[in-house]
Structures are given as C-alpha cells and as structure tokens.
Design a protein around this motif. Sequence first.
Motif, PDB file in Angstrom:
ATOM      1  N   THR A   1       0.842  -1.178   0.000  1.00  0.00           N
ATOM      2  CA  THR A   1       0.000   0.000   0.000  1.00  0.00           C
ATOM      3  C   THR A   1       0.884   1.237   0.000  1.00  0.00           C
ATOM      4  O   THR A   1       1.773   1.381   0.836  1.00  0.00           O
ATOM      5  CB  THR A   1      -0.920   0.024   1.229  1.00  0.00           C
ATOM      6  N   PHE A   2       0.610   2.127  -0.951  1.00  0.00           N
ATOM      7  CA  PHE A   2       1.399   3.345  -1.105  1.00  0.00           C
ATOM      8  C   PHE A   2       0.464   4.548  -1.142  1.00  0.00           C
ATOM      9  O   PHE A   2      -0.670   4.449  -1.618  1.00  0.00           O
ATOM     10  CB  PHE A   2       2.215   3.304  -2.406  1.00  0.00           C
ATOM     11  N   PHE A   3       0.956   5.674  -0.647  1.00  0.00           N
ATOM     12  CA  PHE A   3       0.222   6.933  -0.715  1.00  0.00           C
ATOM     13  C   PHE A   3       1.003   7.919  -1.570  1.00  0.00           C
ATOM     14  O   PHE A   3       2.222   8.053  -1.426  1.00  0.00           O
ATOM     15  CB  PHE A   3      -0.009   7.509   0.683  1.00  0.00           C
ATOM     16  N   LEU A   4       0.283   8.575  -2.471  1.00  0.00           N
ATOM     17  CA  LEU A   4       0.877   9.543  -3.383  1.00  0.00           C
ATOM     18  C   LEU A   4       0.380  10.938  -3.025  1.00  0.00           C
ATOM     19  O   LEU A   4      -0.815  11.128  -2.793  1.00  0.00           O
ATOM     20  CB  LEU A   4       0.496   9.225  -4.825  1.00  0.00           C
ATOM     21  N   ALA A   5       1.273  11.895  -2.976  1.00  0.00           N
ATOM     22  CA  ALA A   5       0.908  13.296  -2.755  1.00  0.00           C
ATOM     23  C   ALA A   5       0.979  14.010  -4.094  1.00  0.00           C
ATOM     24  O   ALA A   5       1.993  13.950  -4.791  1.00  0.00           O
ATOM     25  CB  ALA A   5       1.846  13.950  -1.752  1.00  0.00           C
ATOM     26  N   ALA A   6      -0.102  14.684  -4.450  1.00  0.00           N
ATOM     27  CA  ALA A   6      -0.185  15.362  -5.744  1.00  0.00           C
ATOM     28  C   ALA A   6      -0.402  16.846  -5.534  1.00  0.00           C
ATOM     29  O   ALA A   6      -1.120  17.268  -4.621  1.00  0.00           O
ATOM     30  CB  ALA A   6      -1.325  14.785  -6.590  1.00  0.00           C
ATOM     31  N   SER A   7       0.200  17.659  -6.407  1.00  0.00           N
ATOM     32  CA  SER A   7       0.033  19.099  -6.351  1.00  0.00           C
ATOM     33  C   SER A   7      -1.300  19.476  -6.995  1.00  0.00           C
ATOM     34  O   SER A   7      -1.517  19.237  -8.180  1.00  0.00           O
ATOM     35  CB  SER A   7       1.193  19.790  -7.072  1.00  0.00           C
ATOM     36  N   ALA A   8      -2.205  20.065  -6.191  1.00  0.00           N
ATOM     37  CA  ALA A   8      -3.499  20.491  -6.714  1.00  0.00           C
ATOM     38  C   ALA A   8      -3.464  21.949  -7.154  1.00  0.00           C
ATOM     39  O   ALA A   8      -4.185  22.355  -8.050  1.00  0.00           O
ATOM     40  CB  ALA A   8      -4.582  20.296  -5.655  1.00  0.00           C
ATOM     41  N   ALA A   9      -2.644  22.757  -6.499  1.00  0.00           N
ATOM     42  CA  ALA A   9      -2.449  24.177  -6.815  1.00  0.00           C
ATOM     43  C   ALA A   9      -1.196  24.611  -6.062  1.00  0.00           C
ATOM     44  O   ALA A   9      -0.531  23.788  -5.439  1.00  0.00           O
ATOM     45  CB  ALA A   9      -3.662  25.013  -6.409  1.00  0.00           C
ATOM     46  N   SER A  10      -0.888  25.895  -6.109  1.00  0.00           N
ATOM     47  CA  SER A  10       0.291  26.382  -5.408  1.00  0.00           C
ATOM     48  C   SER A  10       0.197  26.090  -3.914  1.00  0.00           C
ATOM     49  O   SER A  10      -0.729  26.543  -3.245  1.00  0.00           O
ATOM     50  CB  SER A  10       0.449  27.887  -5.635  1.00  0.00           C
ATOM     51  N   ASP A  11       1.137  25.283  -3.407  1.00  0.00           N
ATOM     52  CA  ASP A  11       1.206  24.914  -1.989  1.00  0.00           C
ATOM     53  C   ASP A  11      -0.049  24.191  -1.502  1.00  0.00           C
ATOM     54  O   ASP A  11      -0.321  24.158  -0.296  1.00  0.00           O
ATOM     55  CB  ASP A  11       1.456  26.148  -1.111  1.00  0.00           C
ATOM     56  N   THR A  12      -0.824  23.624  -2.401  1.00  0.00           N
ATOM     57  CA  THR A  12      -2.013  22.862  -2.040  1.00  0.00           C
ATOM     58  C   THR A  12      -1.859  21.438  -2.554  1.00  0.00           C
ATOM     59  O   THR A  12      -1.495  21.223  -3.710  1.00  0.00           O
ATOM     60  CB  THR A  12      -3.287  23.492  -2.629  1.00  0.00           C
ATOM     61  N   TYR A  13      -2.156  20.452  -1.683  1.00  0.00           N
ATOM     62  CA  TYR A  13      -1.879  19.066  -2.022  1.00  0.00           C
ATOM     63  C   TYR A  13      -3.074  18.179  -1.712  1.00  0.00           C
ATOM     64  O   TYR A  13      -3.808  18.391  -0.735  1.00  0.00           O
ATOM     65  CB  TYR A  13      -0.655  18.562  -1.248  1.00  0.00           C
ATOM     66  N   SER A  14      -3.249  17.190  -2.569  1.00  0.00           N
ATOM     67  CA  SER A  14      -4.230  16.135  -2.337  1.00  0.00           C
ATOM     68  C   SER A  14      -3.486  14.807  -2.291  1.00  0.00           C
ATOM     69  O   SER A  14      -2.332  14.710  -2.704  1.00  0.00           O
ATOM     70  CB  SER A  14      -5.299  16.139  -3.437  1.00  0.00           C
TER      71      SER A  14
ATOM     72  N   PRO B   1      -5.771   4.856  -8.395  1.00  0.00           N
ATOM     73  CA  PRO B   1      -5.577   5.680  -7.203  1.00  0.00           C
ATOM     74  C   PRO B   1      -6.903   6.089  -6.561  1.00  0.00           C
ATOM     75  O   PRO B   1      -7.818   6.558  -7.239  1.00  0.00           O
ATOM     76  CB  PRO B   1      -4.813   6.897  -7.730  1.00  0.00           C
ATOM     77  N   GLN B   2      -7.023   5.885  -5.254  1.00  0.00           N
ATOM     78  CA  GLN B   2      -8.225   6.222  -4.502  1.00  0.00           C
ATOM     79  C   GLN B   2      -7.965   7.492  -3.701  1.00  0.00           C
ATOM     80  O   GLN B   2      -7.027   7.555  -2.900  1.00  0.00           O
ATOM     81  CB  GLN B   2      -8.606   5.077  -3.565  1.00  0.00           C
ATOM     82  N   ARG B   3      -8.806   8.481  -3.869  1.00  0.00           N
ATOM     83  CA  ARG B   3      -8.607   9.782  -3.234  1.00  0.00           C
ATOM     84  C   ARG B   3      -8.816   9.704  -1.719  1.00  0.00           C
ATOM     85  O   ARG B   3      -9.801   9.141  -1.241  1.00  0.00           O
ATOM     86  CB  ARG B   3      -9.550  10.810  -3.846  1.00  0.00           C
ATOM     87  N   VAL B   4      -7.881  10.268  -0.962  1.00  0.00           N
ATOM     88  CA  VAL B   4      -8.046  10.439   0.475  1.00  0.00           C
ATOM     89  C   VAL B   4      -8.863  11.720   0.678  1.00  0.00           C
ATOM     90  O   VAL B   4      -8.570  12.739   0.036  1.00  0.00           O
ATOM     91  CB  VAL B   4      -6.677  10.552   1.173  1.00  0.00           C
ATOM     92  N   PRO B   5      -9.896  11.731   1.545  1.00  0.00           N
ATOM     93  CA  PRO B   5     -10.772  12.906   1.675  1.00  0.00           C
ATOM     94  C   PRO B   5     -10.124  14.041   2.462  1.00  0.00           C
ATOM     95  O   PRO B   5     -10.620  14.470   3.509  1.00  0.00           O
ATOM     96  CB  PRO B   5     -11.993  12.335   2.413  1.00  0.00           C
ATOM     97  N   ALA B   6      -8.996  14.531   1.950  1.00  0.00           N
ATOM     98  CA  ALA B   6      -8.299  15.627   2.638  1.00  0.00           C
ATOM     99  C   ALA B   6      -7.480  16.414   1.624  1.00  0.00           C
ATOM    100  O   ALA B   6      -6.886  15.838   0.706  1.00  0.00           O
ATOM    101  CB  ALA B   6      -7.387  15.081   3.730  1.00  0.00           C
ATOM    102  N   THR B   7      -7.470  17.718   1.791  1.00  0.00           N
ATOM    103  CA  THR B   7      -6.616  18.611   1.012  1.00  0.00           C
ATOM    104  C   THR B   7      -5.984  19.585   1.992  1.00  0.00           C
ATOM    105  O   THR B   7      -6.671  20.101   2.882  1.00  0.00           O
ATOM    106  CB  THR B   7      -7.422  19.391  -0.037  1.00  0.00           C
ATOM    107  N   ILE B   8      -4.698  19.813   1.855  1.00  0.00           N
ATOM    108  CA  ILE B   8      -4.050  20.755   2.756  1.00  0.00           C
ATOM    109  C   ILE B   8      -3.344  21.841   1.954  1.00  0.00           C
ATOM    110  O   ILE B   8      -2.964  21.632   0.798  1.00  0.00           O
ATOM    111  CB  ILE B   8      -3.040  20.072   3.697  1.00  0.00           C
ATOM    112  N   ARG B   9      -3.206  23.004   2.597  1.00  0.00           N
ATOM    113  CA  ARG B   9      -2.432  24.082   1.999  1.00  0.00           C
ATOM    114  C   ARG B   9      -1.295  24.405   2.952  1.00  0.00           C
ATOM    115  O   ARG B   9      -1.524  24.836   4.085  1.00  0.00           O
ATOM    116  CB  ARG B   9      -3.287  25.310   1.740  1.00  0.00           C
TER     117      ARG B   9
END
Length: 352
Positions: free
Chosen positions: A118-131, A146-154
């Motif tokens: 099991t692996f988790f991938l961090a993707a850039s959604a916008a400037s300094d924002t990640y899903s 890939p299954q989306r984790v229900p969280a986005t952080i800036r």
Amino acid sequence: MTGTEDRLRDAFSGAAETIRPGSLAPLSPPPPRARSMKWAVPVAVAGALTLVLIGTSMLVGGMSQAPRTGSSALSGAPERIVAIRGGHAMVEDAAGHPIVRIDGDRYEAVAATRDRRTFFLAASAASDTYSFYRVTLGPDGSPTRPQRVPATIRLDSGLGKPERFAASPDGSKLAVVGNNPGQVEAVVIDVRTGASRVWRASGDNPISSATWSPDNRTLGFIWSFRDDQPSLYLLDTGAARLAPRVLRSATTPGDGLINVFAFNPDGRTLTAQVQGAKRGPDDDAEYQLVQLSARTGQPTPWTARLPSDSFFVKPDASGNHFLQIIDGRLGRVDNGVFTWTTTATDYTDAAW
C-alpha cells in the motif's frame, strides 16, 4: 555554494500565503529547559561514555565502507518500488526498470506502509495545495486505480522534497510537515475521515524529515527552535496536547550535520544521513548513513558511506536495505554497502 547549502537556502525561501482553515489552536513549543538538557548523559552509567566514543568514530567515517558502482546483491530486498519521475508515478522493479505507470499526474511524493503493498501519493493540486491518493499493488505488481483520500491541505511543505511526507506503518495516518508565514506546522491526517490534527509553533525556521515510528503514533522531524541548532524531535500524535520533545541535536560530535532521518522497522533504532564537517572549499565532506538509538539518540556502530549528500532515506521492512536519491539518481544501501541502481537522473521520490 554547495549542494547542501543550496538545499538549505531553498528550504528557508518558501512560505505559503494562506493558513489552512479548520486547524487546531496554536500550541507552544517545548520549554527551554527541555532543550538545555538534550545532551545530558547519566553519569552513573559507565557504558554511556564508551558508546559516545564509539559513535563518534563511526560518524567521522573511520570504519565505513566506500561506495561502489555496479549491481548489488538484492537478497531479501523488496522486488518492486514505486517511484515519482517527472510528475508521474511508476511501478519499477528493484533494479529501477519500469513495469507500469500509475494513473494520474502532478505527483510529487510517495510513502509506503508496513505491508509494502500500500502506497500513498501526494499530488500538487495548486500552489502549496496538495491532495493524496492510495494505491495498492497486486501480487504481480499491478496497481489499483488511485483512490482519493478525503483531505486537502495548503502548506509550504516543499513536497518535491520528499522528506516532508510520510505514511504511518498501518496506513491509517499521513503526516506532512512544513511552514506557513511566521510559523511551522506538522499536520497529521486521518486517512479514513480526512480529519487532521496540527502542531504548530511560531518561527520561520524550516521543518523537515517526517518519519513514523512503528507504534503508529510517534512522529519524528527535524526543526530548529528559534535560533538554536536544529534538533531531532519526537511528537506523540495520540496525546491530548501535542508537544514534541527533543531527542538529540542534529549536530554530531564530529561537527557533522544530520540532514534527514527515518525510524527503522524495529522501532528501536533510527537511520540518519549525516554530512561530515567540510574540509575544504569544494565541499569534500564525507556523507554517511548512521544508525542511532530511538530512545537516547546515541549512535550505534552501524554505518554506510555515501558518494554525496542526500536528503533522503527510505528503509525496507527488514531495515537492511535503504533507498537513496542523490541529485535525481536512484541508489540503494544493502547491508551497509551503497550501489547505484540506475543511471537516470529524473527521480523525485521512491519507496518500497
């Protein structure tokens, strides 16, 4: 300016403009007394001095093995890795040969769980924002969608620098460390619900080297409180009040510097990448992986020599094999000996 100095300059330069909503109230950093005691050694323990002397010898490279090139023995190492290359996620074999590309793009970091499937991938959604996305590999290495984790952080985490993203061994939590204007943050995300807990403190000094203990609740990182020297911190993420404690200074007895560290699967030791003291204008310092006690921070005799500096260390489930990325090139340490895995220089992150 050296490569290490360039990385440190980059770490100080970025800062996000917006604070993520819904964070917890600011928490205070450890009190000064905790920092002042970080080098305390119980004088009643006669063996402690011997351990420090032996560890110092290890940190200056007196007993390390020189790096070599060519294929290394892969006995006991994982058969597959997940690598980030040019914004894409790839499943590769242990020698760095691509097997299949994972759906999606704009990936910047990858973290593995204890089962190494099991692996988790961090993707850039916008400037300094990640899903974040979860991927599972089948017995033949084929990935699920890939299954989306229900969280986005800036957060200015610099996820292109993979030492700031980690998954707990059981896959229940993710951790991201980074900076926002005037403060540092360590964010812990519940993978199932997307809820987060946040430790934050005032200051602009960079925070990095996120790593999880096998207990699934202790998070490690490197940070410099105010203008002090950077230190290795441990944070109990299950405590009612989040307050990290200092494990040890990131400066070694031989004037080396710990750039990054990771918990080993045994939970009793850490593996740290150490940059030795500079001996000339060309930054001809020695670089090593060393092991430290997770309880005291004191070094053990284990060491492996590296060809150059690396802000990267990823252990396998046995703790005998470590992935390295140096200037975009994938390498590995097997039972204490470094070997280049590929000649490609486009790697951003990798995990097994």
